[in-house]
Design a protein around this motif. Structure first.
Motif, mmCIF file in Angstrom:
data_model
loop_
_atom_site.group_PDB
_atom_site.id
_atom_site.type_symbol
_atom_site.label_atom_id
_atom_site.label_comp_id
_atom_site.label_asym_id
_atom_site.label_seq_id
_atom_site.Cartn_x
_atom_site.Cartn_y
_atom_site.Cartn_z
ATOM 1 N N TYR A 67 -16.136 8.935 -29.034
ATOM 2 C CA TYR A 67 -16.568 10.201 -28.448
ATOM 3 C C TYR A 67 -16.372 10.214 -26.927
ATOM 4 N N GLN A 68 -16.548 9.065 -26.293
ATOM 5 C CA GLN A 68 -16.455 8.968 -24.833
ATOM 6 C C GLN A 68 -15.059 9.305 -24.304
ATOM 7 N N TYR A 69 -14.045 9.277 -25.173
ATOM 8 C CA TYR A 69 -12.674 9.543 -24.740
ATOM 9 C C TYR A 69 -12.274 11.006 -24.946
ATOM 10 N N LEU A 70 -13.254 11.835 -25.237
ATOM 11 C CA LEU A 70 -12.984 13.260 -25.449
ATOM 12 C C LEU A 70 -13.510 14.091 -24.277
ATOM 13 N N TYR A 71 -12.785 15.154 -23.984
ATOM 14 C CA TYR A 71 -13.148 16.022 -22.860
ATOM 15 C C TYR A 71 -13.158 17.473 -23.366
ATOM 16 N N LEU A 78 -18.940 26.636 -20.056
ATOM 17 C CA LEU A 78 -19.852 27.584 -20.676
ATOM 18 C C LEU A 78 -21.290 27.066 -20.690
ATOM 19 N N THR A 79 -21.455 25.823 -21.097
ATOM 20 C CA THR A 79 -22.816 25.266 -21.178
ATOM 21 C C THR A 79 -23.427 25.080 -19.793
ATOM 22 N N GLN A 80 -22.589 24.803 -18.809
ATOM 23 C CA GLN A 80 -23.097 24.659 -17.441
ATOM 24 C C GLN A 80 -23.698 25.975 -16.952
ATOM 25 N N LEU A 81 -23.012 27.094 -17.229
ATOM 26 C CA LEU A 81 -23.538 28.380 -16.799
ATOM 27 C C LEU A 81 -24.838 28.719 -17.538
ATOM 28 N N ILE A 125 -17.569 16.866 -34.246
ATOM 29 C CA ILE A 125 -17.390 16.608 -32.813
ATOM 30 C C ILE A 125 -18.117 17.668 -31.994
ATOM 31 N N ILE A 126 -17.935 18.930 -32.355
ATOM 32 C CA ILE A 126 -18.587 20.027 -31.635
ATOM 33 C C ILE A 126 -20.107 19.950 -31.812
ATOM 34 N N ASN A 127 -20.540 19.645 -33.017
ATOM 35 C CA ASN A 127 -21.987 19.509 -33.255
ATOM 36 C C ASN A 127 -22.600 18.467 -32.324
ATOM 37 N N LYS A 128 -21.918 17.321 -32.210
ATOM 38 C CA LYS A 128 -22.429 16.255 -31.361
ATOM 39 C C LYS A 128 -22.504 16.702 -29.903
ATOM 40 N N GLN A 131 -25.401 19.274 -29.549
ATOM 41 C CA GLN A 131 -26.717 18.646 -29.706
ATOM 42 C C GLN A 131 -27.095 17.857 -28.461
ATOM 43 N N ASN A 132 -26.096 17.257 -27.836
ATOM 44 C CA ASN A 132 -26.372 16.538 -26.581
ATOM 45 C C ASN A 132 -26.821 17.516 -25.485
ATOM 46 N N LYS A 133 -26.253 18.711 -25.479
ATOM 47 C CA LYS A 133 -26.584 19.706 -24.450
ATOM 48 C C LYS A 133 -27.899 20.434 -24.772
ATOM 49 N N PHE A 134 -28.077 20.760 -26.058
ATOM 50 C CA PHE A 134 -29.255 21.544 -26.475
ATOM 51 C C PHE A 134 -29.894 20.863 -27.695
ATOM 52 N N PRO A 135 -30.703 19.833 -27.463
ATOM 53 C CA PRO A 135 -31.239 19.011 -28.560
ATOM 54 C C PRO A 135 -32.066 19.795 -29.571
#
Length: 502
Positions: A67-71, A78-81, A125-128, A131-135
Motif C-alpha cells: 500500500y505504501q507504494y501507491l499514490y 479532495l479529502t484535503q479540502l 485499495i480505495i476502501n483502505k 478508512q484511513n482518512k475517515f475512520p
C-alpha cells in the motif's frame, strides 16, 4: 447527515516506484491474457501509471505490504479540502466499473481493451485509503455493470440509466448534504452523475471538484452554478427550433445579457410572423405580406427537418393563398381602368382584408364592376360575373391562379399550387383540408405525396422534395414579380444566437 459520492478513474491510483512491478506482474500473469503491462511514467513526475484493473489485481493480493507504494493524487486533493472545511462524511458512495460482460476473452488479449480500465478491482485499495482518512465513515461501493448490447460506459444514454438505477439503491435523507465528485471516469459517466445528482438532490448538492489548471487545488461549487450551466445548455438546444421555450427558460436565469433576450424575442416574433406591432394596415400591405411569405418558407424548412409536418403543411397552404392575393394586387395596382364617370388605378379597385380579396365599393352597378374586372384581366370568360354573388369568386383559389396567369404570362406555377387550386380534386389527398376539417393524422409518405402533388412521389427525403418542387419555384415566382423582401439565413442566425449563450 452528509454523503459524498465520487467516481474513480483509470489513472487515479498511481505507483511511486516501478522497481517491484515485475514481481507483482509475475504473480498475476495468468489473469492478464498474455498482456505484459509496463508502467508508464507520468510526465515530469517520479510516478507511474498502469490500467486500473491491473493495479487492483497486482496490489490487492498483498495490500498491507504494498500500500505504501501507491499514490492517490485526486483523492488526496479532495479529502484535503473536506478536512480543511471540517466536512466529515457520514457515508461515502464510490462508483466503480465492471464491463467484463461486454468484452469476451478474445478482446481481453489487447492492451487497449476498455476491459483493463475498469475500476472494480481497486475497491479494497480505495476502501483502505478512505478508512484511513475517515475512520468512522460508512463506505459503500456501487459497481456499474453495463447491460449487454450497449457501448459500455462510453454510451451516454445507457450510462445515464445505469447511474440513475444505482443511485436509487442509496438512501439520502431530506435534509442531508450531498457532495459530488464526478470528474473521474469516462465522460459519459461523469456527465451522468452530474445530471442525475442535480435531478435527485437539487440545491442540496455541492460539487467537490479539482482544478485542471492548478495541481492539487480543489473547490466546492454550489449546485446553482451547475444548474445555470445546464439550463444554458438546454436553452442552446431550444433556440434553433423553439425560441419561445428558450426565452421562457432564459428569463429564469441570472445574468443573461439584455441584447440576447431582445434578439431571442425577435425570433419568437419571427416564428409567429409578428413583425408589425399589430398594425393591421401594414399586415395587408404587399411588402409586409411578401416578407411573411419568405419567412414562412424558411420556417417550413425547419419544421419539416423536425418532422413537424402539421405546422409545415398548414403554413405552406396559407403561404400559397397569400401569395396569389399579393401577386394579383402587385400586377394590377398600376393599371388604369375607366369607369362610367371617372378613371381609377387598380390599387383603388381591389382590397385585401380579413375577408379575402374583393372589389372595393368604388362603384355600385354590377355592370360597371364587371367592366372594371375585365380591365384588370379577370378571367370573366371562364368565370362570368352575372350577379352580385359572383363577385365573391375573386377570392376563389382556382380563379385567382387563372387570373394571375393572365396578368403575368411568364408565371410558372408549381405542381402543388396547381393541384391545390383545382376545384375538382381528390380532397381525400388534400392534407391541408384533412388537417383543418377532420383532424386527420399524417405520415412522411403522405407529406411527400402532397408536396409533389403525387408527381414523382418517391424517396423519403421531405426536405429535398420541398426544396426542389415547392420552395425553389416559389422563390422564382416571387422574383419574377419583383416583390421586395429580405431573405434571412434563418438557421445560421439561430445557430449564432445559440452559440452566443454563456
Amino acid at each position: 447527515m452528509t454523503t459524498w459520492i465520487l467516481t474513480i478513474g483509470n489513472s487515479d491510483i498511481q505507483l511511486t516506484t516501478n522497481e517491484n512491478w515485475d514481481d507483482l506482474l509475475l504473480d498475476i500473469y495468468n489473469q492478464l491474457y498474455d498482456c505484459a503491462f509496463v508502467p508508464n511514467k507520468v510526465e515530469n513526475e517520479n510516478l507511474w501509471t498502469v490500467p486500473a484493473r491491473v493495479v487492483g489485481l497486482a496490489y490487492a493480493q498483498d495490500l498491507d505490504n504494498h500500500y505504501q507504494y501507491l499514490y492517490f493524487p485526486l483523492l488526496d486533493s479532495l479529502t484535503q479540502l473536506l478536512t480543511q472545511q471540517n466536512i466529515i462524511p457520514d457515508q461515502i458512495i464510490i462508483l466503480l466499473s465492471d464491463q467484463s460482460n461486454l468484452f469476451d476473452e478474445a478482446e481481453r488479449y489487447s492492451l487497449k481493451s476498455p476491459y483493463w480500465k475498469d475500476t472494480c478491482t481497486v475497491e479494497n485499495i480505495i476502501n483502505k485509503y478512505l478508512q484511513n482518512k475517515f475512520p468512522n465513515t460508512k463506505i459503500k461501493p456501487l459497481i456499474l455493470t453495463p447491460s449487454l448490447n450497449t457501448k459500455g460506459l462510453d454510451s451516454w444514454d445507457s450510462t445515464l440509466d445505469l447511474v440513475n438505477q444505482k443511485l436509487g439503491e442509496i438512501t439520502i435523507l431530506e435534509r442531508e448534504k450531498v457532495y459530488i465528485s464526478h470528474q473521474a471516469g469516462t465522460p459519459a459517466l461523469s456527465s451522468a452523475l452530474q445530471f442525475i445528482s442535480l435531478a435527485k438532490f437539487g440545491d442540496k448538492v455541492k460539487f467537490l471538484v479539482s482544478s485542471e489548471s492548478q495541481q492539487n487545488y480543489c473547490e466546492l461549487i454550489d449546485s446553482s452554478r451547475y444548474l445555470r450551466g445546464l439550463k444554458i445548455q438546454q436553452a442552446k438546444s431550444l433556440v434553433t427550433n423553439s425560441p419561445g421555450a428558450a426565452l421562457k427558460l432564459l428569463n429564469n436565469i441570472d445574468n443573461i445579457k439584455p441584447e440576447t433576450i431582445n434578439k431571442l424575442q425577435y425570433f419568437v416574433d419571427f416564428f409567429n410572423l409578428n413583425r408589425l406591432n399589430n398594425d393591421q394596415k401594414q399586415e395587408f400591405s404587399i411588402e409586409s405580406a411578401t416578407q411573411r411569405i419568405v419567412d414562412v418558407l424558411e420556417l417550413i424548412t425547419i419544421f419539416f427537418n423536425q418532422e413537424n409536418f402539421l405546422a409545415g403543411i398548414t403554413l405552406l397552404s396559407s403561404a400559397q393563398e397569400t401569395f396569389m392575393k399579393i401577386a394579383i394586387l402587385e400586377k394590377t395596382k398600376n393599371i388604369t381602368v375607366k369607369g362610367e364617370q371617372k378613371s381609377f388605378l387598380g390599387s383603388e379597385c381591389l382590397k385585401w382584408n380579413n375577408e379575402g380579396l374583393f372589389l372595393t365599393n368604388i362603384v355600385k352597378s354590377i355592370k360597371e364592376k364587371k367592366d372594371i374586372l375585365n380591365q384588370l384581366f379577370y378571367p370573366s370568360k371562364s368565370h362570368p360575373i352575372k350577379e352580385d354573388k359572383d363577385l365573391y369568386n375573386t377570392n376563389k383559389n382556382w380563379i385567382m391562379l387563372e387570373w394571375l396567369q393572365l396578368l403575368e404570362p411568364q408565371f410558372k406555377s408549381w405542381n402543388l399550387l396547381r393541384w391545390s387550386c383545382k376545384y375538382y380534386r381528390n380532397r381525400e389527398d388534400d392534407l391541408r383540408n384533412q388537417l383543418m376539417h377532420n383532424l386527420r393524422g399524417i405520415e412522411k409518405q403522405d407529406v411527400i405525396k402532397y408536396l409533389s402533388a403525387d408527381q414523382n412521389a418517391s424517396g423519403d427525403d421531405i426536405s429535398k422534395v420541398y426544396n426542389e418542387q415547392v420552395k425553389t419555384p416559389f422563390f422564382n415566382a416571387i422574383k419574377l414579380l419583383k416583390l421586395d423582401y429580405t431573405r434571412e439565413k434563418l438557421t445560421n442566425e439561430l445557430k449564432k444566437l445559440s452559440d452566443s449563450l454563456i
